[in-house]
Design a protein around this motif. Structure first.
Motif, PDB file in Angstrom:
ATOM      1  N   GLU A 124       6.127  -3.259   2.717  1.00  0.00           N
ATOM      2  CA  GLU A 124       6.613  -2.016   3.121  1.00  0.00           C
ATOM      3  C   GLU A 124       5.602  -1.657   4.380  1.00  0.00           C
ATOM      4  O   GLU A 124       5.845  -0.582   4.844  1.00  0.00           O
ATOM      5  CB  GLU A 124       6.203  -0.605   1.930  1.00  0.00           C
ATOM      6  CG  GLU A 124       7.195  -0.942   0.806  1.00  0.00           C
ATOM      7  CD  GLU A 124       6.536  -0.314  -0.283  1.00  0.00           C
ATOM      8  OE1 GLU A 124       6.981   0.968  -0.700  1.00  0.00           O
ATOM      9  OE2 GLU A 124       6.003  -1.009  -1.384  1.00  0.00           O
ATOM     10  N   LEU A 125       4.884  -2.669   4.729  1.00  0.00           N
ATOM     11  CA  LEU A 125       4.137  -2.460   5.873  1.00  0.00           C
ATOM     12  C   LEU A 125       3.569  -3.708   6.471  1.00  0.00           C
ATOM     13  O   LEU A 125       3.468  -4.574   5.803  1.00  0.00           O
ATOM     14  CB  LEU A 125       2.769  -1.792   5.370  1.00  0.00           C
ATOM     15  CG  LEU A 125       1.829  -1.297   6.564  1.00  0.00           C
ATOM     16  CD1 LEU A 125       2.358  -0.210   7.365  1.00  0.00           C
ATOM     17  CD2 LEU A 125       0.170  -0.964   6.173  1.00  0.00           C
ATOM     18  N   ASP A 126       4.168  -3.757   7.691  1.00  0.00           N
ATOM     19  CA  ASP A 126       4.130  -5.279   8.470  1.00  0.00           C
ATOM     20  C   ASP A 126       2.375  -5.630   8.579  1.00  0.00           C
ATOM     21  O   ASP A 126       2.264  -7.008   8.422  1.00  0.00           O
ATOM     22  CB  ASP A 126       4.845  -5.162   9.721  1.00  0.00           C
ATOM     23  CG  ASP A 126       6.458  -4.969   9.569  1.00  0.00           C
ATOM     24  OD1 ASP A 126       6.858  -5.407   8.430  1.00  0.00           O
ATOM     25  OD2 ASP A 126       6.859  -4.217  10.497  1.00  0.00           O
ATOM     26  N   ALA A 127       1.759  -4.785   9.082  1.00  0.00           N
ATOM     27  CA  ALA A 127       0.390  -5.188   9.224  1.00  0.00           C
ATOM     28  C   ALA A 127      -0.572  -3.822   9.113  1.00  0.00           C
ATOM     29  O   ALA A 127      -0.062  -2.694   9.310  1.00  0.00           O
ATOM     30  CB  ALA A 127       0.273  -5.810  10.490  1.00  0.00           C
ATOM     31  N   PHE A 128      -1.919  -4.169   9.123  1.00  0.00           N
ATOM     32  CA  PHE A 128      -2.737  -2.933   9.167  1.00  0.00           C
ATOM     33  C   PHE A 128      -3.985  -3.654   9.807  1.00  0.00           C
ATOM     34  O   PHE A 128      -4.309  -4.763   9.855  1.00  0.00           O
ATOM     35  CB  PHE A 128      -3.027  -2.410   7.864  1.00  0.00           C
ATOM     36  CG  PHE A 128      -3.614  -2.919   6.888  1.00  0.00           C
ATOM     37  CD1 PHE A 128      -5.247  -3.008   6.961  1.00  0.00           C
ATOM     38  CD2 PHE A 128      -3.159  -3.906   5.838  1.00  0.00           C
ATOM     39  CE1 PHE A 128      -6.020  -3.863   5.872  1.00  0.00           C
ATOM     40  CE2 PHE A 128      -3.967  -4.670   5.121  1.00  0.00           C
ATOM     41  CZ  PHE A 128      -5.215  -4.584   4.994  1.00  0.00           C
ATOM     42  N   GLY A 129      -4.926  -3.063  10.617  1.00  0.00           N
ATOM     43  CA  GLY A 129      -6.244  -3.361  10.920  1.00  0.00           C
ATOM     44  C   GLY A 129      -6.083  -4.218  11.960  1.00  0.00           C
ATOM     45  O   GLY A 129      -7.090  -5.241  12.040  1.00  0.00           O
ATOM     46  N   ALA A 232      -1.366   9.834   1.242  1.00  0.00           N
ATOM     47  CA  ALA A 232      -0.476  10.680   0.820  1.00  0.00           C
ATOM     48  C   ALA A 232       0.846  10.623   2.004  1.00  0.00           C
ATOM     49  O   ALA A 232       2.040  10.427   1.668  1.00  0.00           O
ATOM     50  CB  ALA A 232      -0.625  11.892   0.890  1.00  0.00           C
ATOM     51  N   LEU A 233       0.441  10.513   3.422  1.00  0.00           N
ATOM     52  CA  LEU A 233       1.363  10.364   4.374  1.00  0.00           C
ATOM     53  C   LEU A 233       2.092   9.029   4.401  1.00  0.00           C
ATOM     54  O   LEU A 233       3.251   8.803   4.349  1.00  0.00           O
ATOM     55  CB  LEU A 233       0.694  10.612   5.862  1.00  0.00           C
ATOM     56  CG  LEU A 233       0.324  11.988   5.949  1.00  0.00           C
ATOM     57  CD1 LEU A 233      -0.469  12.079   7.322  1.00  0.00           C
ATOM     58  CD2 LEU A 233       1.393  12.932   6.052  1.00  0.00           C
ATOM     59  N   LEU A 234       1.348   7.972   3.908  1.00  0.00           N
ATOM     60  CA  LEU A 234       1.632   6.727   3.815  1.00  0.00           C
ATOM     61  C   LEU A 234       2.725   6.467   2.620  1.00  0.00           C
ATOM     62  O   LEU A 234       3.845   5.977   2.617  1.00  0.00           O
ATOM     63  CB  LEU A 234       0.834   5.637   3.628  1.00  0.00           C
ATOM     64  CG  LEU A 234      -0.175   5.301   4.925  1.00  0.00           C
ATOM     65  CD1 LEU A 234      -1.461   4.521   4.361  1.00  0.00           C
ATOM     66  CD2 LEU A 234       0.529   4.599   5.890  1.00  0.00           C
ATOM     67  N   TRP A 235       2.420   7.181   1.603  1.00  0.00           N
ATOM     68  CA  TRP A 235       3.531   7.411   0.343  1.00  0.00           C
ATOM     69  C   TRP A 235       4.712   8.154   0.730  1.00  0.00           C
ATOM     70  O   TRP A 235       5.872   7.919   0.223  1.00  0.00           O
ATOM     71  CB  TRP A 235       2.722   7.758  -0.671  1.00  0.00           C
ATOM     72  CG  TRP A 235       1.811   6.953  -1.533  1.00  0.00           C
ATOM     73  CD1 TRP A 235       0.452   6.797  -1.733  1.00  0.00           C
ATOM     74  CD2 TRP A 235       2.208   5.670  -2.182  1.00  0.00           C
ATOM     75  NE1 TRP A 235       0.128   5.836  -2.319  1.00  0.00           N
ATOM     76  CE2 TRP A 235       1.184   5.282  -2.827  1.00  0.00           C
ATOM     77  CE3 TRP A 235       3.481   5.145  -2.382  1.00  0.00           C
ATOM     78  CZ2 TRP A 235       1.224   4.102  -3.622  1.00  0.00           C
ATOM     79  CZ3 TRP A 235       3.427   4.022  -3.181  1.00  0.00           C
ATOM     80  CH2 TRP A 235       2.442   3.442  -3.662  1.00  0.00           C
ATOM     81  N   ASN A 236       4.495   8.749   1.800  1.00  0.00           N
ATOM     82  CA  ASN A 236       5.762   9.517   2.374  1.00  0.00           C
ATOM     83  C   ASN A 236       6.486   8.908   3.247  1.00  0.00           C
ATOM     84  O   ASN A 236       7.625   9.415   3.927  1.00  0.00           O
ATOM     85  CB  ASN A 236       5.411  11.066   2.708  1.00  0.00           C
ATOM     86  CG  ASN A 236       5.470  12.126   1.784  1.00  0.00           C
ATOM     87  OD1 ASN A 236       6.326  12.168   1.039  1.00  0.00           O
ATOM     88  ND2 ASN A 236       4.445  13.002   1.665  1.00  0.00           N
ATOM     89  N   GLY A 237       6.140   7.679   3.517  1.00  0.00           N
ATOM     90  CA  GLY A 237       6.853   6.903   4.643  1.00  0.00           C
ATOM     91  C   GLY A 237       6.401   6.799   6.059  1.00  0.00           C
ATOM     92  O   GLY A 237       7.091   6.381   6.933  1.00  0.00           O
ATOM     93  N   ARG A 238       5.477   7.708   6.239  1.00  0.00           N
ATOM     94  CA  ARG A 238       4.724   7.697   7.528  1.00  0.00           C
ATOM     95  C   ARG A 238       4.180   6.336   7.858  1.00  0.00           C
ATOM     96  O   ARG A 238       3.620   5.919   6.911  1.00  0.00           O
ATOM     97  CB  ARG A 238       3.621   8.687   7.696  1.00  0.00           C
ATOM     98  CG  ARG A 238       4.257  10.093   7.426  1.00  0.00           C
ATOM     99  CD  ARG A 238       4.665  11.050   8.713  1.00  0.00           C
ATOM    100  NE  ARG A 238       4.988  12.294   8.368  1.00  0.00           N
ATOM    101  CZ  ARG A 238       4.107  13.283   8.787  1.00  0.00           C
ATOM    102  NH1 ARG A 238       2.959  12.841   9.311  1.00  0.00           N
ATOM    103  NH2 ARG A 238       4.463  14.496   8.605  1.00  0.00           N
ATOM    104  N   ARG A 239       4.362   5.963   9.059  1.00  0.00           N
ATOM    105  CA  ARG A 239       3.935   4.593   9.698  1.00  0.00           C
ATOM    106  C   ARG A 239       3.010   4.935  10.963  1.00  0.00           C
ATOM    107  O   ARG A 239       2.707   3.949  11.540  1.00  0.00           O
ATOM    108  CB  ARG A 239       5.061   3.697   9.755  1.00  0.00           C
ATOM    109  CG  ARG A 239       5.664   3.235   8.382  1.00  0.00           C
ATOM    110  CD  ARG A 239       4.385   2.742   7.565  1.00  0.00           C
ATOM    111  NE  ARG A 239       5.082   2.159   6.193  1.00  0.00           N
ATOM    112  CZ  ARG A 239       4.934   3.001   5.238  1.00  0.00           C
ATOM    113  NH1 ARG A 239       4.229   4.147   5.076  1.00  0.00           N
ATOM    114  NH2 ARG A 239       5.482   2.538   3.995  1.00  0.00           N
ATOM    115  N   ALA A 240       2.685   6.098  11.075  1.00  0.00           N
ATOM    116  CA  ALA A 240       1.851   6.505  12.281  1.00  0.00           C
ATOM    117  C   ALA A 240       1.078   7.799  11.959  1.00  0.00           C
ATOM    118  O   ALA A 240       1.608   8.695  11.452  1.00  0.00           O
ATOM    119  CB  ALA A 240       2.635   6.589  13.697  1.00  0.00           C
TER     120      ALA A 240
END
Length: 522
Positions: A124-129, A232-240
Motif C-alpha cells: 500500500e506504500l511503494d517506499a518511505f525514508g 491517521a492520515l496514512l490510514w485515510n489513504g493520504r500519501r503526502a
C-alpha cells in the motif's frame, strides 16, 4: 492488493461516521447479484470468504444517514459476525479498525516507522525514508531524491536562529525519528491505538490545522512530532503529509528537550510513560557522563551535577530537572538486562493485558519505597556512594516478585484462576502503593534498619547474598498472603478501589502486617 486503506479511497473521506448505518430499503435479488459480482462472496470487513450456508448481510460502506450514496457501489456484503461487531461504525471504518487491531497486535512499542514498514509490506506504500539531498539557495530550500524534487521558502526561527521549511512531503521521503544504534532519536512516544483511530475518523471530515514536525538527519527526513496525525492520515489513504522540517543545524539537545516538554506538559494525551523515562534518562545519562569528564570540580556528586546542569540549562526549572533525575533512576532499573519483571511494564501510560504495570504505578509504589529519588551529596568516587548497588538491589527485588509470583501472569486465565485473581489484585494501583510500603517496613525490620532516615534509603547500600535471601523470604510472604486468592466478589475487591491510606489500613486489619511478612501467623 488486500482489503486496505487505498482500494476504496472515495468512501468515508468526507463525513465523520458516528451513527448507525441502515439500508433505506431491502435489496432485491438482482441488486444483490450486482453487489456480489463486484465484491465476490467475501466479507467487506477483512475479505474472508462467506460460506454458502451463511446468510449474507448487506450494508452501506459509507453511512446513508450521513450522506452516503444509495447506489449499489456504496453497498457491500458482510458476514453476520462482523455485521454485529461493527456496531455503529461504517463498513469502511470498521475495516480499518480491524486492520489497526492487526497492526497493533504485533507490539505495544510501535512508531510511525513501523506503520510505514507495514504499509510497504502490504503493497500500500511503494517506499518511505528515501535519501534526500537538501540544499539552501538564497532564501529557498531544495529537496531532491531520485524520484522527487521540490522547493520551499526558507524560514528562520527568531528565537534560536534555526532554519526550517514547510512542505507537503510524499511518504517516500518520510521516516520516523526513532533511536538508532549510534544516536538518540527524538520520537518521544509510541503510537496509541485509540488516538490513531480517533484521528483517522476525525480527518475524514476535518482539515489538518498543524503540520507534523521533523528534522533533516544526514540524508533523511525524520518526523518526531505529530506521528499520530501522520499515521491517521496514512490510514485515510493520504500519501503526502504537511510537514515543518528543521535543517540539520538545529541543536539536538534543545530540540529534544523542547519536544519532550511539549508532549509532557501540553499534549492532551498523558505522556508519563516508560518511553518518556527512556528519553529523559538517556539524555540525562549523556549529560551525567559529560559532567563526570569535566576537570573544573575536584569532587563530583549527584547534587553537584544538578547544580552544574542548572547552570548549563537555564530553561529548565528545578522541578523539571528533578523529574529528569528520577527518570534517569527509573531508566537504570527498567533497562537493566537482568530485570525480568520489566517485561510486564507497559510502554504507554495505560496498562494492558500483556503489560499490566505502568510507570505511574511503579513511581508511586516500588520506586517510591525503595529508591532514594533525591540527588546525593557523596562524591561519585567515595565508598559511601551506593547508587549502582541500589539499582542492583531494586532489580533483585523485581526479580523476586517475578520468580515468586508474577512469572505466571496470564490475563487470559481471568478471575476464575486463583493465581491470576491474586496477581490482578496485587497490581491494582492503590493495592500496589499500599503493599509496597508494608513490604518496605518489613524488609527494613528484617535488615535491622530502624532509623527513619535510613529507612528512606533502605536499598542504598551493599546487600550480600544472605541479606537478599532474607528479603526474598519477606517477598514470598507478601505474595502468599491468602486473602489475595479469596473468591471473586470478596470485600477486598471493593476496598482496593479506595484511596491508598484506606487500602493500607484494611490490609493491615486483615492480616497483612509487618509481623506476618516477617513470619508470624495471620
Amino acid at each position: 492488493m488486500r482489503a486496505g486503506v487505498t482500494d476504496y479511497p472515495k468512501f468515508g473521506l468526507r463525513k465523520k461516521l458516528n451513527m448507525a448505518i441502515t439500508l433505506k430499503r431491502q435489496l432485491n435479488d438482482d441488486e444483490k447479484s450486482v453487489i456480489l459480482k463486484q465484491h465476490g462472496r467475501k466479507c467487506f470487513a477483512n475479505g474472508h470468504a462467506i460460506p454458502e450456508s451463511e446468510k449474507l448481510q448487506f450494508d452501506h460502506i459509507r453511512a446513508f444517514s450521513l450522506g452516503g450514496a444509495s447506489e449499489l457501489d456504496n453497498i457491500a456484503p458482510m458476514c453476520a459476525t462482523h455485521n454485529k461487531e461493527k456496531g455503529q461504525l461504517s463498513l469502511f471504518d470498521f475495516r480499518i479498525k480491524l486492520r489497526l487491531e492487526e497492526f497493533f497486535a504485533g507490539s505495544d512499542r510501535l512508531t510511525l516507522r513501523d506503520l510505514l514498514q507495514y504499509l510497504k509490506k502490504t503493497n500500500e506504500l511503494d517506499a518511505f525514508g528515501d535519501p534526500v539531498a537538501v540544499t539552501v539557495r538564497d532564501l529557498e530550500v531544495v529537496v531532491e531524491s531520485p524520484n522527487v524534487k521540490l522547493k520551499a521558502p526558507l524560514c528562520t526561527c527568531p528565537t534560536t536562529g534555526w532554519r526550517y521549511f514547510y512542505a507537503t512531503l510524499p511518504a517516500s521521503l518520510i521516516d520516523s525519528d526513532d533511536d538508532e544504534s549510534d544516536q538518540l532519536g527524538l520520537q518521544p512516544r509510541y503510537l496509541i491505538f485509540e488516538k490513531v483511530f480517533d484521528l483517522f475518523r476525525h480527518f475524514q471530515a476535518h482539515p489538518v490545522l498543524q503540520p507534523s514536525i521533523g528534522r533533516v538527519v544526514g540524508s533523511r527526513i525524520r518526523l518526531f512530532d505529530g506521528q499520530h496525525k501522520a499515521a491517521a492520515l496514512l490510514w485515510n489513504g493520504r500519501r503526502a503529509l504537511e510537514c515543518k522540517v528543521y535543517l540539520d543545524e538545529a541543536d539536538l539537545r534543545l530540540l529534544n528537550q523542547t519536544n519532550i516538554a511539549a508532549h509532557d506538559k501540553y499534549a492532551q494525551t498523558r505522556f508519563f510513560s516508560s518511553v518518556m523515562v527512556l528519553k529523559l534518562g538517556s539524555q540525562f545519562g549523556a549529560d551525567f557522563a559529560a559532567y563526570r569528564d569535566i576537570e573544573e570540580e575536584a569532587t563530583k556528586s549527584e547534587a553537584g551535577f544538578m547544580k552544574w546542569l542548572k547552570s548549563h540549562d537555564t530553561l529548565q526549572t528545578a522541578g523539571q530537572l528533578n523529574e529528569r533525575f528520577r527518570s534517569f533512576l527509573y531508566n537504570a532499573v527498567l533497562q537493566d538486562g537482568d530485570n525480568k519483571l520489566a517485561r510486564l511494564v507497559s510502554a504507554g501510560n495505560r496498562s494492558t493485558d500483556d503489560h499490566p504495570i505502568t510507570l505511574d504505578m511503579l513511581s508511586k509504589s516500588i520506586f517510591a519505597s525503595f529508591l532514594l529519588r533525591e540527588p546525593t551529596e557523596e562524591s561519585l568516587t567515595a565508598k559511601d556512594y551506593k547508587r549502582s548497588q541500589e539499582v542492583a538491589n531494586v532489580v533483585a527485588l523485581f526479580n523476586m516478585l517475578d520468580e515468586l509470583g508474577f512469572h505466571a501472569w496470564n490475563a487470559k486465565l481471568g478471575s476464575a484462576n486463583d493465581q491470576q485473581r491474586a496477581l490482578t489484585r496485587m497490581l491494582r494501583s492503590k493495592s500496589m502503593m499500599a503493599w509496597a510500603e508494608l513490604l518496605r517496613d518489613a524488609i527494613c525490620a528484617k535488615l535491622d534498619i530502624h532509623d527513619s532516615d535510613e529507612k528512606a534509603c533502605c536499598f542504598y547500600r551493599d546487600l550480600d547474598d544472605a541479606q537478599l535471601k532474607q528479603v526474598k523470604k519477606v517477598v514470598n510472604r507478601l505474595i502468599s498472603w491468602k486473602r489475595w486468592v479469596s473468591p471473586t466478589g470478596d470485600e477486598i475487591d471493593r476496598v482496593l478501589s479506595d484511596n491508598k491510606s484506606e487500602v493500607k489500613q484494611w490490609l493491615k486489619a486483615h492480616g497483612l502486617t509487618t509481623g506476618f511478612l516477617l513470619g508470624a501467623a495471620e
